[in-house]
Scaffold this motif. Structure first.
Motif, mmCIF file in Angstrom:
data_model
loop_
_atom_site.group_PDB
_atom_site.id
_atom_site.type_symbol
_atom_site.label_atom_id
_atom_site.label_comp_id
_atom_site.label_asym_id
_atom_site.label_seq_id
_atom_site.Cartn_x
_atom_site.Cartn_y
_atom_site.Cartn_z
ATOM 1 N N VAL A 31 17.263 57.604 -15.123
ATOM 2 C CA VAL A 31 16.854 58.917 -15.621
ATOM 3 C C VAL A 31 17.795 59.399 -16.727
ATOM 4 O O VAL A 31 17.358 59.953 -17.727
ATOM 5 C CB VAL A 31 16.820 59.952 -14.474
ATOM 6 C CG1 VAL A 31 16.423 61.313 -14.994
ATOM 7 C CG2 VAL A 31 15.878 59.500 -13.393
ATOM 8 N N HIS A 32 19.085 59.184 -16.573
ATOM 9 C CA HIS A 32 20.019 59.628 -17.605
ATOM 10 C C HIS A 32 20.469 58.475 -18.509
ATOM 11 O O HIS A 32 20.372 58.563 -19.725
ATOM 12 C CB HIS A 32 21.234 60.297 -16.953
ATOM 13 C CG HIS A 32 22.393 60.505 -17.882
ATOM 14 N ND1 HIS A 32 22.607 61.685 -18.546
ATOM 15 C CD2 HIS A 32 23.378 59.674 -18.280
ATOM 16 C CE1 HIS A 32 23.680 61.573 -19.304
ATOM 17 N NE2 HIS A 32 24.175 60.363 -19.167
ATOM 18 N N LEU A 33 20.951 57.396 -17.906
ATOM 19 C CA LEU A 33 21.612 56.381 -18.738
ATOM 20 C C LEU A 33 20.651 55.577 -19.613
ATOM 21 O O LEU A 33 21.014 55.154 -20.710
ATOM 22 C CB LEU A 33 22.458 55.447 -17.870
ATOM 23 C CG LEU A 33 23.771 56.092 -17.429
ATOM 24 C CD1 LEU A 33 24.523 55.193 -16.468
ATOM 25 C CD2 LEU A 33 24.650 56.395 -18.634
ATOM 26 N N GLU B 249 18.092 56.871 -21.125
ATOM 27 C CA GLU B 249 17.800 57.731 -22.267
ATOM 28 C C GLU B 249 19.035 58.058 -23.087
ATOM 29 O O GLU B 249 19.001 58.045 -24.303
ATOM 30 C CB GLU B 249 17.166 59.042 -21.806
ATOM 31 C CG GLU B 249 15.682 58.964 -21.551
ATOM 32 C CD GLU B 249 15.371 58.335 -20.215
ATOM 33 O OE1 GLU B 249 16.324 58.126 -19.436
ATOM 34 O OE2 GLU B 249 14.202 58.051 -19.950
ATOM 35 N N GLU B 250 20.106 58.402 -22.413
ATOM 36 C CA GLU B 250 21.235 58.935 -23.166
ATOM 37 C C GLU B 250 22.267 57.876 -23.501
ATOM 38 O O GLU B 250 23.275 58.164 -24.127
ATOM 39 C CB GLU B 250 21.862 60.117 -22.406
ATOM 40 C CG GLU B 250 20.963 61.342 -22.482
ATOM 41 C CD GLU B 250 21.376 62.423 -21.494
ATOM 42 O OE1 GLU B 250 22.483 62.932 -21.625
ATOM 43 O OE2 GLU B 250 20.576 62.725 -20.592
ATOM 44 N N MET B 251 22.042 56.623 -23.074
ATOM 45 C CA MET B 251 22.941 55.571 -23.517
ATOM 46 C C MET B 251 22.156 54.395 -24.109
ATOM 47 O O MET B 251 22.261 54.115 -25.302
ATOM 48 C CB MET B 251 23.831 55.086 -22.385
ATOM 49 C CG MET B 251 24.756 53.991 -22.833
ATOM 50 S SD MET B 251 26.001 53.596 -21.653
ATOM 51 C CE MET B 251 25.158 52.454 -20.630
ATOM 52 N N GLY C 274 27.776 62.439 -15.183
ATOM 53 C CA GLY C 274 28.337 63.457 -14.312
ATOM 54 C C GLY C 274 27.545 64.750 -14.279
ATOM 55 O O GLY C 274 27.529 65.421 -13.254
ATOM 56 N N HIS C 275 26.836 65.114 -15.390
ATOM 57 C CA HIS C 275 26.115 66.382 -15.323
ATOM 58 C C HIS C 275 24.910 66.333 -14.376
ATOM 59 O O HIS C 275 24.306 67.358 -14.109
ATOM 60 C CB HIS C 275 25.754 66.936 -16.711
ATOM 61 C CG HIS C 275 24.875 66.078 -17.572
ATOM 62 N ND1 HIS C 275 25.171 65.812 -18.890
ATOM 63 C CD2 HIS C 275 23.713 65.444 -17.326
ATOM 64 C CE1 HIS C 275 24.227 65.051 -19.401
ATOM 65 N NE2 HIS C 275 23.327 64.815 -18.485
ATOM 66 N N HIS C 276 24.603 65.167 -13.868
ATOM 67 C CA HIS C 276 23.561 65.088 -12.831
ATOM 68 C C HIS C 276 24.182 64.933 -11.441
ATOM 69 O O HIS C 276 23.464 64.863 -10.459
ATOM 70 C CB HIS C 276 22.645 63.892 -13.079
ATOM 71 C CG HIS C 276 21.957 63.929 -14.406
ATOM 72 N ND1 HIS C 276 20.827 64.672 -14.627
ATOM 73 C CD2 HIS C 276 22.251 63.333 -15.582
ATOM 74 C CE1 HIS C 276 20.449 64.527 -15.887
ATOM 75 N NE2 HIS C 276 21.299 63.722 -16.492
ATOM 76 N N TYR C 277 25.503 64.821 -11.383
ATOM 77 C CA TYR C 277 26.155 64.507 -10.113
ATOM 78 C C TYR C 277 26.845 65.720 -9.488
ATOM 79 O O TYR C 277 27.626 65.570 -8.563
ATOM 80 C CB TYR C 277 27.209 63.396 -10.337
ATOM 81 C CG TYR C 277 26.631 62.021 -10.602
ATOM 82 C CD1 TYR C 277 25.272 61.756 -10.437
ATOM 83 C CD2 TYR C 277 27.462 60.966 -10.990
ATOM 84 C CE1 TYR C 277 24.754 60.490 -10.684
ATOM 85 C CE2 TYR C 277 26.945 59.695 -11.229
ATOM 86 C CZ TYR C 277 25.597 59.463 -11.077
ATOM 87 O OH TYR C 277 25.093 58.205 -11.313
#
Ligand code: HEM
Ligand code: HEM
Ligand SMILES: [Fe+2]
Lengths: 463, 129
Positions: free
Chosen positions: A206-208, A210-212, A257-260
């Motif tokens: 979900v994050h990595l 897209e954002e990496m 981290g902003h999802h954790y």
């Protein structure tokens, strides 16, 4: 027919131009791109149905909302993935000015990723799934996607080894991006009983993604395109690319981290998440600066380049606003405490995922599929119309979601009102969202139509 | 280029390491809770509800539902699902009784995981009492 003639789409939209020699990989990338655009058209139709389902009580529907939503989320990740695969092959070949290691492997990879993606959507529509948000399909099916990504990684690494001393930064960065897509998806193909690990791993996609990972593949495309279209010179672009790639990897990784914050992780993640997220934003700022200067310097472009640019500039716009600035705002732990898990998240998700990544992939796909043609004035106008509708629809949809989310955060999270009561008050916003969605879908279908026509026209006879 | 590859692999390894350390559970997970998690996944509850605030927005967050309602209340809701407002006919999806019980075990386990003071309104209620 007469009635519809105000639509610029009817009639001739493209005229052929002579093209330079084409590599096999570039021909193969066309099918990736065309599939991506088709799935995108399907997505907005599914999505509008879902959005209407939310505002009309008791709407009969063959697929229940929970599985329809799952299909929507599956599509949201998979069409950009398929488009990206095509873009990476196309632009790596362009960068290195040579054929990839194995075109047949790229064809196999295409069939595998498409078959498994379709299997995910089909099984979900029969209510068979695995119930992890964004990865709702059965784990084995994601194994299939991994196989396809593994083939891609192997093919690209071998390609880079063939040119050894002439590897360009863009080619390398795109390859690393694809490898990361694989590494991040793999741990998501098994079952975790531990709910904390489950949640943490899910954000690798979900994050990595897209954002990496996609950030790396996108950066490679942007770099190549900026050089080709004369928006910036190679030296400058490559300096940015190195910075962007390093910051995307470090910032992207620890920015997870902003999802954790609230999933059962120790409090240190509040600090990591909020500080590192700032780093994520830096390369976007530089990109905007570079784009701005590039746009001011060179004036006359072909219509094909201009249409690609409209799509790409939309992406840059949402990258700095909906993704970075809004993202940064909701990253602040005191803000996140209240708006986490409300419609604000959904607003950001649409602005960032479609606004940034979606527009970018569309731009690459259009550029690739229109190679060897030049839009007529009519074709160009219809393309611009589609881009405007997509933007208006997205902004309408996202503003409604953000407004709903703010109200929800205040009444439910801050004042502590009952959830059901608050939800009934959000109906108007959700109705406006559905309207925005309809405009968006219209733009999507227009663009799809234009791209279909372009695709037909630029098809090369079988050799 | 080499620096970039090195940077990537090192950060990634470190990242995986801290995640493994961070995801330790406060207590071992009971068998029934694991069964319940499978029920949760099979029925795709996440599409409408959130846990830890992640998930769909149609239904209420269920992270702490077992603190507000008793197990038998929740089981009853799930085996004889009522109509969900604003619908007039459409019911909440239902479960078999065994599945419903396991699911409640899972939700009870979820509510034991410390979430650093989220969701905020629970904290407020705590202060008032
Ligand atoms: C292209 C870039 C981005 C994309 C595609 C993207 C996508 C998303 C998506 C899909 C979600 C929803 C996740 C969910 O439903 O659980 C999300 C949430 C979030 N994003 Fe982004 N995002 C991007 C950039 C950023 C940036 C740059 C930041 C911060 C600097 C950020 C901060 C956040 C935060 C804090 C959340 C969690 C919201 C919540 O607590 O519910 N995002 N993002
Ligand atoms: C016609 C346009 C669209 C409409 C009407 C629409 C509608 C929806 C709906 C109804 C949901 C479920 C929200 C809920 O649980 O209440 C959703 C979620 C989502 N959609 Fe869309 N969507 C559209 C386009 C897109 C596109 C193009 C993308 C990305 C490529 C996208 C990505 C997402 C994501 C990531 C979520 C999850 C949000 C979250 O968990 O925060 N959507 N959308
Ligand atoms: Fe994120």
């Amino acid at each position: 027919m007469k009635l519809l003639s105000f639509l610029p789409f009817l009639g001739k939209t493209q005229k052929p131009v002579v093209r330079k020699q084409q590599f096999l990989a570039q021909k193969i990338s066309r099918r990736y791109c065309f599939t991506a655009v088709t799935l995108f058209a399907l997505q907005s139709v599914v999505a509008v149905t879902g959005a209407i389902d939310l505002v009309i009580p008791d709407l009969p529907s063959p697929i229940p909302f929970e599985f329809g939503r799952a299909i929507h989320l599956g599509l949201a990740d998979l069409w950009p993935l398929i488009g990206t695969m095509g873009m990476v092959y196309y632009f790596i070949t362009a960068e290195l000015d040579r054929e990839i290691y194995s075109p047949p492997l790229a064809r196999w990879q295409y069939w595998i990723v498409v078959l498994f993606s379709l299997a995910i959507f089909t099984s979900l529509s029969f209510k068979i799934g695995n119930g992890r948000e964004f990865l709702e399909g059965l784990p084995v099916l994601y194994m299939g996607i991994c196989i396809s990504l593994a083939l891609a990684s192997y093919n690209l690494i071998r390609t880079l080894f063939m040119v050894k001393n002439n590897i360009t930064p863009a080619a390398a960065v795109m390859t690393v991006g694809i490898i990361f897509l694989l590494l991040l998806l793999l741990p998501n193909t098994i079952f975790y009983s531990n709910p904390i690990t489950d949640e943490a791993t899910k954000f690798w996609v979900v994050h990595l993604w897209e954002e990496m990972a996609f950030e790396l593949t996108s950066a490679g495309f942007i770099a190549t395109f900026y050089v080709v279209s004369g928006l910036a010179d190679r030296a400058k672009v490559e300096k940015w690319l190195y910075l962007e790639a390093s910051l995307a990897v470090v910032g992207g990784l620890y920015g997870t981290g902003h999802h954790y914050y609230w999933i059962g992780f120790p409090a240190v993640w509040l600090v990591i998440g909020s500080l590192v997220s700032i780093v994520e934003v830096i390369p976007v700022g530089i990109l905007v600066h570079m784009t701005y200067k590039g746009l001011k310097s060179k004036k006359n472009r072909s219509r094909r380049e201009k249409l690609t640019l409209w799509l790409l500039l939309s992406s840059v716009f949402y990258h700095i606003t909906g993704a970075s600035l809004l993202g940064l705002l909701i990253t602040i732990p005191w803000v996140n405490l209240y708006m986490h898990g409300t419609y604000v998240t959904s607003g950001h998700a649409h602005l960032a995922l479609f606004g940034t990544l979606g527009f970018l992939v569309l731009s690459g796909c259009y550029y690739i599929l229109s190679r060897g043609s030049e839009p007529t004035l009519k074709g160009y106008k219809s393309g611009v119309l589609a881009v405007i509708l997509l933007n208006v629809g997205l902004l309408g949809m996202a503003s409604a979601l953000l407004a709903a989310g703010l109200k929800e955060s205040y009444l439910w999270r801050y004042l502590g009102m009952d959830f059901e009561q608050v939800r009934l008050q959000l109906n108007l916003y959700l109705f406006i969202r559905a309207l925005g969605g309809a405009v968006f879908a219209l733009g999507d279908l227009f663009l799809f139509w234009l791209i279909c026509k372009t695709w037909k026209q630029t098809k090369l006879p079988k050799r | 280029m080499r620096t970039f590859l090195l940077l990537s692999s090192l950060s990634f390894a470190l990242f995986v390491g801290i995640i493994l350390i961070s995801s330790r559970l406060p207590s071992p997970m009971p068998e029934q809770a694991v069964e319940g998690k499978l029920v949760w996944q099979k029925h795709n509850c996440i599409s409408c509800h959130t846990l830890f605030g992640n998930g769909g927005y149609v239904g209420e967050d269920l992270t702490n539902i077992t603190r507000k309602e008793t197990p038998s209340q929740i089981v009853n809701y799930l085996i004889k699902p009522p109509v969900v407002p604003p619908n007039k006919y459409t019911h909440h999806p239902g479960l078999a009784i065994k599945d419903a019980q396991n699911l409640v075990h899972y939700l009870e386990f979820i509510s034991t995981i410390p979430t650093l003071g989220w969701p905020p309104q629970k904290e407020k209620a705590g202060k008032e009492s």
